[in-house]
Design a protein around this motif. Structure first.
Motif, PDB file in Angstrom:
ATOM      1  N   ASP A 224       0.831  -1.212   0.000  1.00  0.00           N
ATOM      2  CA  ASP A 224       0.000   0.000   0.000  1.00  0.00           C
ATOM      3  C   ASP A 224       0.862   1.257   0.000  1.00  0.00           C
ATOM      4  OD1 ASP A 224      -2.217  -1.598   0.026  1.00  0.00           O
ATOM      5  OD2 ASP A 224      -2.525  -1.474   2.199  1.00  0.00           O
ATOM      6  N   GLU A 225       1.921   1.232   0.806  1.00  0.00           N
ATOM      7  CA  GLU A 225       2.803   2.396   0.847  1.00  0.00           C
ATOM      8  C   GLU A 225       3.475   2.622  -0.506  1.00  0.00           C
ATOM      9  OE1 GLU A 225       5.492   1.641   3.998  1.00  0.00           O
ATOM     10  OE2 GLU A 225       4.059   2.139   5.601  1.00  0.00           O
ATOM     11  N   LYS A 226       3.850   1.505  -1.143  1.00  0.00           N
ATOM     12  CA  LYS A 226       4.462   1.639  -2.463  1.00  0.00           C
ATOM     13  C   LYS A 226       3.470   2.225  -3.464  1.00  0.00           C
ATOM     14  CE  LYS A 226       6.780  -0.987  -6.088  1.00  0.00           C
ATOM     15  NZ  LYS A 226       7.244  -2.330  -6.534  1.00  0.00           N
ATOM     16  N   SER A 227       2.201   1.779  -3.388  1.00  0.00           N
ATOM     17  CA  SER A 227       1.180   2.316  -4.300  1.00  0.00           C
ATOM     18  C   SER A 227       0.942   3.798  -4.046  1.00  0.00           C
ATOM     19  CB  SER A 227      -0.127   1.536  -4.128  1.00  0.00           C
ATOM     20  OG  SER A 227       0.054   0.176  -4.432  1.00  0.00           O
ATOM     21  N   LYS A 228       0.897   4.174  -2.751  1.00  0.00           N
ATOM     22  CA  LYS A 228       0.697   5.587  -2.426  1.00  0.00           C
ATOM     23  C   LYS A 228       1.866   6.435  -2.908  1.00  0.00           C
ATOM     24  CE  LYS A 228      -2.223   4.780   1.625  1.00  0.00           C
ATOM     25  NZ  LYS A 228      -2.359   4.928   3.098  1.00  0.00           N
ATOM     26  N   LEU A 229       3.074   5.918  -2.712  1.00  0.00           N
ATOM     27  CA  LEU A 229       4.241   6.657  -3.191  1.00  0.00           C
ATOM     28  C   LEU A 229       4.209   6.813  -4.706  1.00  0.00           C
ATOM     29  CD1 LEU A 229       7.094   5.120  -0.987  1.00  0.00           C
ATOM     30  CD2 LEU A 229       6.147   7.431  -0.847  1.00  0.00           C
ATOM     31  N   LYS A 230       3.741   5.769  -5.379  1.00  0.00           N
ATOM     32  CA  LYS A 230       3.637   5.846  -6.835  1.00  0.00           C
ATOM     33  C   LYS A 230       2.605   6.887  -7.250  1.00  0.00           C
ATOM     34  CE  LYS A 230       2.998   2.961 -10.931  1.00  0.00           C
ATOM     35  NZ  LYS A 230       2.722   1.586 -11.425  1.00  0.00           N
ATOM     36  N   GLU A 231       1.438   6.906  -6.542  1.00  0.00           N
ATOM     37  CA  GLU A 231       0.412   7.905  -6.845  1.00  0.00           C
ATOM     38  C   GLU A 231       0.920   9.314  -6.569  1.00  0.00           C
ATOM     39  OE1 GLU A 231      -3.011   6.893  -4.620  1.00  0.00           O
ATOM     40  OE2 GLU A 231      -3.459   5.068  -5.764  1.00  0.00           O
ATOM     41  N   ILE A 232       1.624   9.476  -5.433  1.00  0.00           N
ATOM     42  CA  ILE A 232       2.172  10.797  -5.109  1.00  0.00           C
ATOM     43  C   ILE A 232       3.173  11.238  -6.170  1.00  0.00           C
ATOM     44  CG2 ILE A 232       3.601  12.060  -3.455  1.00  0.00           C
ATOM     45  CD1 ILE A 232       2.324  10.360  -1.247  1.00  0.00           C
ATOM     46  N   SER A 233       3.994  10.289  -6.609  1.00  0.00           N
ATOM     47  CA  SER A 233       4.979  10.616  -7.640  1.00  0.00           C
ATOM     48  C   SER A 233       4.301  11.047  -8.937  1.00  0.00           C
ATOM     49  CB  SER A 233       5.879   9.402  -7.886  1.00  0.00           C
ATOM     50  OG  SER A 233       6.801   9.659  -8.919  1.00  0.00           O
ATOM     51  N   LEU A 234       3.247  10.312  -9.332  1.00  0.00           N
ATOM     52  CA  LEU A 234       2.525  10.678 -10.548  1.00  0.00           C
ATOM     53  C   LEU A 234       1.833  12.027 -10.392  1.00  0.00           C
ATOM     54  CD1 LEU A 234       0.949   7.219 -11.509  1.00  0.00           C
ATOM     55  CD2 LEU A 234       2.883   8.365 -12.600  1.00  0.00           C
ATOM     56  N   SER A 235       1.247  12.266  -9.203  1.00  0.00           N
ATOM     57  CA  SER A 235       0.576  13.550  -8.961  1.00  0.00           C
ATOM     58  C   SER A 235       1.570  14.703  -9.012  1.00  0.00           C
ATOM     59  CB  SER A 235      -0.131  13.522  -7.604  1.00  0.00           C
ATOM     60  OG  SER A 235      -1.103  12.501  -7.562  1.00  0.00           O
ATOM     61  N   GLN A 236       2.728  14.498  -8.390  1.00  0.00           N
ATOM     62  CA  GLN A 236       3.750  15.542  -8.433  1.00  0.00           C
ATOM     63  C   GLN A 236       4.216  15.799  -9.861  1.00  0.00           C
ATOM     64  OE1 GLN A 236       6.706  14.054  -5.723  1.00  0.00           O
ATOM     65  NE2 GLN A 236       5.773  15.043  -3.936  1.00  0.00           N
ATOM     66  N   HIS A 237       4.311  14.734 -10.632  1.00  0.00           N
ATOM     67  CA  HIS A 237       4.694  14.901 -12.037  1.00  0.00           C
ATOM     68  C   HIS A 237       3.644  15.715 -12.793  1.00  0.00           C
ATOM     69  CE1 HIS A 237       6.472  13.947 -15.919  1.00  0.00           C
ATOM     70  NE2 HIS A 237       5.284  13.544 -16.341  1.00  0.00           N
ATOM     71  N   ASP A 238       2.348  15.408 -12.530  1.00  0.00           N
ATOM     72  CA  ASP A 238       1.276  16.164 -13.190  1.00  0.00           C
ATOM     73  C   ASP A 238       1.283  17.625 -12.755  1.00  0.00           C
ATOM     74  OD1 ASP A 238       0.491  13.866 -14.467  1.00  0.00           O
ATOM     75  OD2 ASP A 238      -1.061  13.360 -12.998  1.00  0.00           O
ATOM     76  N   ILE A 239       1.544  17.858 -11.452  1.00  0.00           N
ATOM     77  CA  ILE A 239       1.575  19.234 -10.948  1.00  0.00           C
ATOM     78  C   ILE A 239       2.711  20.017 -11.596  1.00  0.00           C
ATOM     79  CG2 ILE A 239       2.017  20.629  -8.892  1.00  0.00           C
ATOM     80  CD1 ILE A 239       0.552  18.480  -7.280  1.00  0.00           C
ATOM     81  N   ILE A 240       3.868  19.386 -11.679  1.00  0.00           N
ATOM     82  CA  ILE A 240       5.012  20.062 -12.303  1.00  0.00           C
ATOM     83  C   ILE A 240       4.711  20.390 -13.762  1.00  0.00           C
ATOM     84  CG2 ILE A 240       7.410  19.741 -13.022  1.00  0.00           C
ATOM     85  CD1 ILE A 240       7.810  18.063 -10.485  1.00  0.00           C
TER      86      ILE A 240
END
Length: 478
Positions: free
Chosen positions: A135-151
């Motif tokens: 779950d933590e890995k999935s959340k980190l992946k989602e956060i990474s994708l979200s940060q990429h979209d924000i950038i």
């Protein structure tokens, strides 16, 4: 090498297979152990096969649970005892031996079951840890994708802002025009572009009626019941004008005084201030929901602030022309102002003027009248005549002197071709029956009328409108 998700899936699969095969597996193993014990039994060594059966019960209890251990003992013992009885090798063992072995089987099954529960508990802890890590890995992946979209969005926003700044600069340059109507039109177009409003209007104060009058509107039609005047105390536009303060529709929820006003066609209202004095109000009558925000309100105020100097120059130039283009005797505007009024209608894309008409009056024997009474008296008579003719229509006509001194003109809004024809007939009847008094002399004026009209479906060029009206005048001279 398995990753966390693969290992988690594999362990779950093993546990599910075990749950499905527990009874068949227990029975099959027990039958095999019972048969093996029967085949390899040596006479007078009875405990040896039971030892094998008990060990099997312990193992199955450890692997499948207490029920599997007891079931294994019963099945294996039944096969072993049934086989020996069938082969006739010996009689059934004593009851004491059966009770001892049964008790040992129960104890070993309980012990194996306890070990099985401990093993399952450890497996569950491992699965829980792996699940948490997954779950933590999935959340980190989602956060990474979200940060990429924000950038990426921030980069695109910076790019759009650069383009918007260039576009805003170009639009403000278009507002900087000495023609007031073109300047106002460019200002409203700029606000439409940045706010995506579908309907916008500009209202200015009218000293004669002490109310706000529509200067220009762009966008969709809003119905026939809409008026081109707004009271200072009964409308949102009037409230903005009196308080010199921006209005937003959400303010109607916070203030009862604003909620009592008609907010149906007012989403955002901004004052337009020139020389520290409020000049007009820009009203956004319709706005997409996604664009309604403080950012849009600030952007509109910025656009108005940037356009204020250019708009002020255009109004000052118009005032200067108005002072120079008024008749010295009557105070009525000259022909150049009439032409600008027609140009304003040509460039006006609001559709607020449903139809309009131009009426030109030409005084016959004009030179003889001037020679006898003077230019001042005759031009005052022209102004008086137009003032009396203005009462024949509901719309207040705008009066002008024409290119030739013998001609004057009436520009009448909201009057179509049929209405203009009727107006001209009534005017001729009135002129033929009216006597005019100049210096004690009673005169009957002979006047020719020429007229032209344009409706909502056409934006007629001013020169064409003038030529049509002048053509009717020339025909009457033949």
């Amino acid at each position: 090498m398995y990753n966390i998700i693969d290992l988690h899936y594999t362990l779950n699969l093993i546990m599910q297979l075990k749950k499905r095969n527990i009874i068949p597996e227990t029975i099959i193993i027990s039958l095999i152990i019972g048969g093996v014990s029967l085949i390899f039994t040596v006479d007078n060594i009875f405990p040896s096969p039971h030892t094998m059966i008990l060990i099997t019960s312990l193992f199955l209890a450890f692997w499948h649970g207490r029920l599997a251990g007891v079931l294994s003992f019963l099945c294996a013992t039944a096969v072993y005892m049934g086989g020996r009885f069938y082969l006739g090798k010996e009689q059934l063992p004593p009851m004491d031996a059966l009770l001892v072995n049964g008790t040992l089987a129960v104890v070993l099954s309980y012990l194996g079951g306890s070990l099985n529960q401990f093993r399952l508990y450890q497996i569950d802890k491992i699965l829980t840890r792996y699940r948490k890590m997954s779950d933590e890995k999935s959340k980190l992946k989602e956060i990474s994708l979200s940060q990429h979209d924000i950038i990426r969005e921030l980069e695109e926003r910076v790019t759009r802002q650069r383009s918007s700044l260039n576009l805003l600069y170009d639009r403000i340059l278009e507002v900087d025009c000495l023609d007031t109507n073109i300047s106002i039109s460019s200002l409203l177009d700029t606000i439409i572009h940045f706010s995506e409003t579908s309907r916008i209007s500009l209202w200015v104060y009218d000293n004669l009626s002490s109310s706000l009058k529509l200067k220009m509107r762009k966008g969709e039609e809003i119905g026939e019941n809409n008026t081109d005047t707004r009271g200072l105390k009964e409308s949102i536009e009037g409230w903005v004008f009196r308080n010199n303060q921006l209005f937003s529709i959400r303010m109607a929820m916070d203030y009862d005084s604003l909620a009592a006003l008609n907010t149906e066609n007012s989403i955002i209202c901004c004052p337009v201030v020139l020389d520290n004095k409020i000049w007009g109000v820009i009203n956004l009558e319709s706005l997409p929901f996604i664009k309604y925000s403080s950012y849009t309100e600030n952007m509109i105020q910025i656009i108005i602030s940037l356009a204020q100097p250019a708009l002020k120059r255009a109004l000052d130039f118009e005032s200067l022309l108005n002072e120079e283009e008024e008749n010295e005797y009557t105070g009525l505007p000259q022909f150049t102002q009439l032409y600008r009024v027609l140009e304003r209608y040509k460039y006006d894309e609001s559709g607020t003027i449903n139809s309009s008409s131009l009426v030109i009056l030409e005084f016959q024997e004009f030179r003889e009248l001037i020679d006898k009474y003077g230019l001042k008296e005759i031009q005052l008579l022209q102004a008086q005549l137009m003032e009396e003719l203005s009462s024949f229509t509901k719309s207040k006509p705008e009066m002008f002197h024409y290119r030739e001194e013998s001609r004057v003109a009436l520009y009448i809004s909201y009057l179509d071709y049929d209405g203009c024809s009727l107006f001209c007939l009534e005017s001729l009847e009135f002129l033929n029956s009216r006597q005019w008094d100049i210096h004690g002399d009673s005169l009957k004026m002979e006047v020719n009328l020429g007229y032209a009209s344009c409706g909502t479906s056409e934006k007629m060029d001013p020169d064409d409108l003038l030529k049509r009206a002048e053509y009717l005048l020339e025909i009457q001279k033949i």
